[in-house]
Motif scaffolding. Structure first.
Motif, PDB file in Angstrom:
ATOM      1  N   LYS A 275      28.996 -68.500 -66.677  1.00 16.50           N
ATOM      2  CA  LYS A 275      29.396 -67.691 -67.850  1.00 16.50           C
ATOM      3  C   LYS A 275      28.625 -68.149 -69.094  1.00 16.50           C
ATOM      4  N   GLU A 276      28.469 -69.454 -69.233  1.00 11.08           N
ATOM      5  CA  GLU A 276      27.774 -69.978 -70.414  1.00 11.08           C
ATOM      6  C   GLU A 276      26.275 -69.701 -70.370  1.00 11.08           C
ATOM      7  N   GLN A 277      25.748 -69.365 -69.178  1.00  5.03           N
ATOM      8  CA  GLN A 277      24.308 -69.159 -69.036  1.00  5.03           C
ATOM      9  C   GLN A 277      23.946 -67.674 -68.966  1.00  5.03           C
ATOM     10  N   GLN A 278      24.919 -66.785 -69.198  1.00  2.92           N
ATOM     11  CA  GLN A 278      24.689 -65.349 -69.000  1.00  2.92           C
ATOM     12  C   GLN A 278      23.412 -64.855 -69.676  1.00  2.92           C
ATOM     13  N   ALA A 279      23.243 -65.233 -70.954  1.00  7.74           N
ATOM     14  CA  ALA A 279      22.096 -64.694 -71.703  1.00  7.74           C
ATOM     15  C   ALA A 279      20.786 -65.155 -71.069  1.00  7.74           C
ATOM     16  N   LEU A 280      20.698 -66.447 -70.744  1.00  5.81           N
ATOM     17  CA  LEU A 280      19.461 -66.962 -70.128  1.00  5.81           C
ATOM     18  C   LEU A 280      19.252 -66.348 -68.749  1.00  5.81           C
ATOM     19  N   LEU A 281      20.311 -66.274 -67.950  1.00  2.00           N
ATOM     20  CA  LEU A 281      20.157 -65.744 -66.579  1.00  2.00           C
ATOM     21  C   LEU A 281      19.720 -64.288 -66.611  1.00  2.00           C
ATOM     22  N   GLY A 282      20.188 -63.549 -67.633  1.00  2.55           N
ATOM     23  CA  GLY A 282      19.758 -62.158 -67.764  1.00  2.55           C
ATOM     24  C   GLY A 282      18.252 -62.062 -67.990  1.00  2.55           C
ATOM     25  N   VAL A 283      17.718 -62.981 -68.811  1.00  6.36           N
ATOM     26  CA  VAL A 283      16.265 -62.983 -69.068  1.00  6.36           C
ATOM     27  C   VAL A 283      15.510 -63.395 -67.805  1.00  6.36           C
ATOM     28  N   LEU A 284      16.020 -64.401 -67.099  1.00  9.43           N
ATOM     29  CA  LEU A 284      15.338 -64.869 -65.878  1.00  9.43           C
ATOM     30  C   LEU A 284      15.316 -63.785 -64.816  1.00  9.43           C
TER      31      LEU A 284
END
Ligand code: EPZ
Length: 448
Positions: A275-284
């Motif tokens: 949940k805390e990594q949503q923004a980064l994972l979306g870019v990856l």
């Protein structure tokens, strides 16, 4: 200056438990000042900034002890900084010298300003030099002071710094013009033991705010709403000792996910919260990498060429984190196709582009936007870290670069990463510490 040597193009494989969060630990350490008793903090990262915070705690009379990654803080007695005079609550009498935080520590670490709310809550007084700005921006504290004044605090500013005192903090209604992590944290600390109820509006939503509130609730504080942006705090007369486990560091997690993008391979980061990594994972995902949540953490792999993610804009949480902006620049450089990074939080956070360009990144910075042409074949160089996340970005770039990269300025990286060489080595990277031996004994380089 100590350096880090990386031999690039070695894919990462394996699993790693990620350290505790620097940005959760620092305000929680300040919060221990509010507690006339013992606080036990598990999973505390042994990093430079935490050591500095411990020195500040000791300077006002706290006893601090490490047991592995558990930090035990006894704040039963608070004295004037460096002195023996006990400071009882409401000591903020006009005319008395306010408790002065040692300048040598305050200047080294901006987050020392977070002591303000806690010291005012416990003793009613504090005097501190303006915390150092840093290479990424001016780092003003006007919102901190605005909030304190709305809780009844009298502040007096000089060229050097600020003195704040209050006989008794009283609850207030504070609406922040922008979401500020530090100003939100300072206000929570000051309001926790204030008389009456405090309402904070338009507060920061970073997970570290939630961790601070969880810690304070375990010490008996009455705080609700931190995940909504509107926080209610019903002041308590006294807090009590407690035990708390610092959550996983989401920025170190993100850095290591980007390290895997740079080097290729497959890694499992234990304790990482999707949940805390949503923004980064979306870019990856836009870049063609795959990441999935597992019960024990996040599994990610990159076994093919990365694609450009297009435009990335840093924002307050839950948007793309500014602290992962520099490490992402390093990965954008090798992705196929051009990308753009816009930095909206800090005014000067592209300094690392200079060093990345010495490795062949070809980044062009204009104001708050960096243009990254992409498809670069990075080559190893001797480069220099000038601040924490820029230093981490150079290590990430070194993992992708052809040949050997030496990153000097390790001390900047040590501020937030417990042991970046130990961690990346555990994932198979060819990486080690280097230090310049005394030249009188020849200029041999030794690596550990
Ligand atoms: C915290 O800094 C983090 N530090 C930073 O991490 C992080 O980059 C930042 O939040 C943003 O997420 C810690 O938690 C110890 P802000 P903080 O107040 O609290 C302006 C890292 O690498 N502002 O949310 O200082 C400010 O200039 C560090 O781990 C005012 O104008 O950040 C900035 O433009 C770097 N007046 C914006 O708000 C104020 O009184 C956000 O700052 C306070 C802030």
């Amino acid at each position: 200056m100590d350096s880090i040597r990386i031999c690039g193009e070695v894919p990462l494989y394996g699993r790693l438990k990620v350290q505790g969060s620097k940005n959760a630990a620092l305000p929680i350490l300040a919060a221990t000042v509010l507690i006339p008793g013992v606080s036990i903090l598990h999973n505390c990262p042994r990093i430079e900034d935490v050591h500095l915070m411990c020195k500040l705690l000791v300077s006002v009379g706290c006893c601090v002890k490490w047991e592995g990654n558990t930090l035990i803080v006894d704040a039963s007695e608070i004295t004037e900084a460096g002195g023996q005079r006990p400071l009882e609550k409401g000591a903020g009498q006009p005319g008395r010298e306010a408790c002065r935080m040692p300048a040598e520590y305050v200047e080294k670490m901006r987050s020392s300003v977070i002591f303000m709310g806690a010291m005012l809550g416990r003793t009613g007084e504090i005097s501190l030099k303006y915390p150092g700005g840093c290479v990424i921006g001016k780092r003003p504290i006007d919102l901190h002071l605005m909030a304190m004044e709305q809780l009844g605090v009298e502040t007096a500013q000089t060229e050097e710094g600020v003195t704040a005192r209050v006989k008794r903090l009283r609850g207030g209604h504070i609406r922040f013009p922008i979401r500020s992590v530090g100003a939100t944290e300072n206000s929570i600390l000051a309001a926790a033991c204030a008389e009456g109820t405090t309402i904070l509006e338009h507060t920061a939503l970073e997970p570290e705010i939630h961790a601070l509130c969880e810690f304070l609730r375990s010490a008996g504080a009455e705080i609700t709403g931190e995940e909504t942006g509107r926080i209610r705090i019903d002041g308590r007369e006294k807090l009590h000792g407690c035990e708390y486990s610092i959550p996983t560091d989401r920025i170190v997690t993100g850095t290591y996910l980007l390290a895997c993008m740079a080097a290729g391979g497959e890694i499992l980061l234990e304790g990482a919260c999707r949940k805390e990594q949503q923004a980064l994972l979306g870019v990856l995902e836009r870049m063609g990498a795959e990441a999935e949540a597992r019960p024990e953490g996040i599994l990610c792999h990159r076994n093919r060429l990365l694609l450009s993610p297009g435009e990335v804009v840093t924002e307050v949480y839950p948007g793309y984190p500014t602290d992962l902006q520099s490490p992402m620049l390093a990965v954008m450089a090798i992705a196929r196709g051009s990308s753009g990074m816009t930095e909206t939080i800090f005014e000067n956070r592209f300094r690392v582009a200079e060093e990345l360009n010495r490795m062949g990144a070809g980044i062009c910075v204009e104001g708050r936007r960096a243009y990254v042409p992409g498809s670069a074949a990075l080559h190893g160089e001797v480069v220099r870290a000038r601040e924490l996340r820029g230093g981490a970005a150079l290590v990430v770039a070194g993992l992708a670069a052809q040949g050997e990269t030496i990153v000097s300025g390790r001390q900047f990286i040590d501020r937030g990463y417990e042991d970046i060489v130990r961690d990346l080595r555990a994932l198979g990277a060819d990486i080690s510490y280097e230090w310049e031996e005394d030249n009188s004994k020849g200029d041999g380089q030794s690596s550990v």
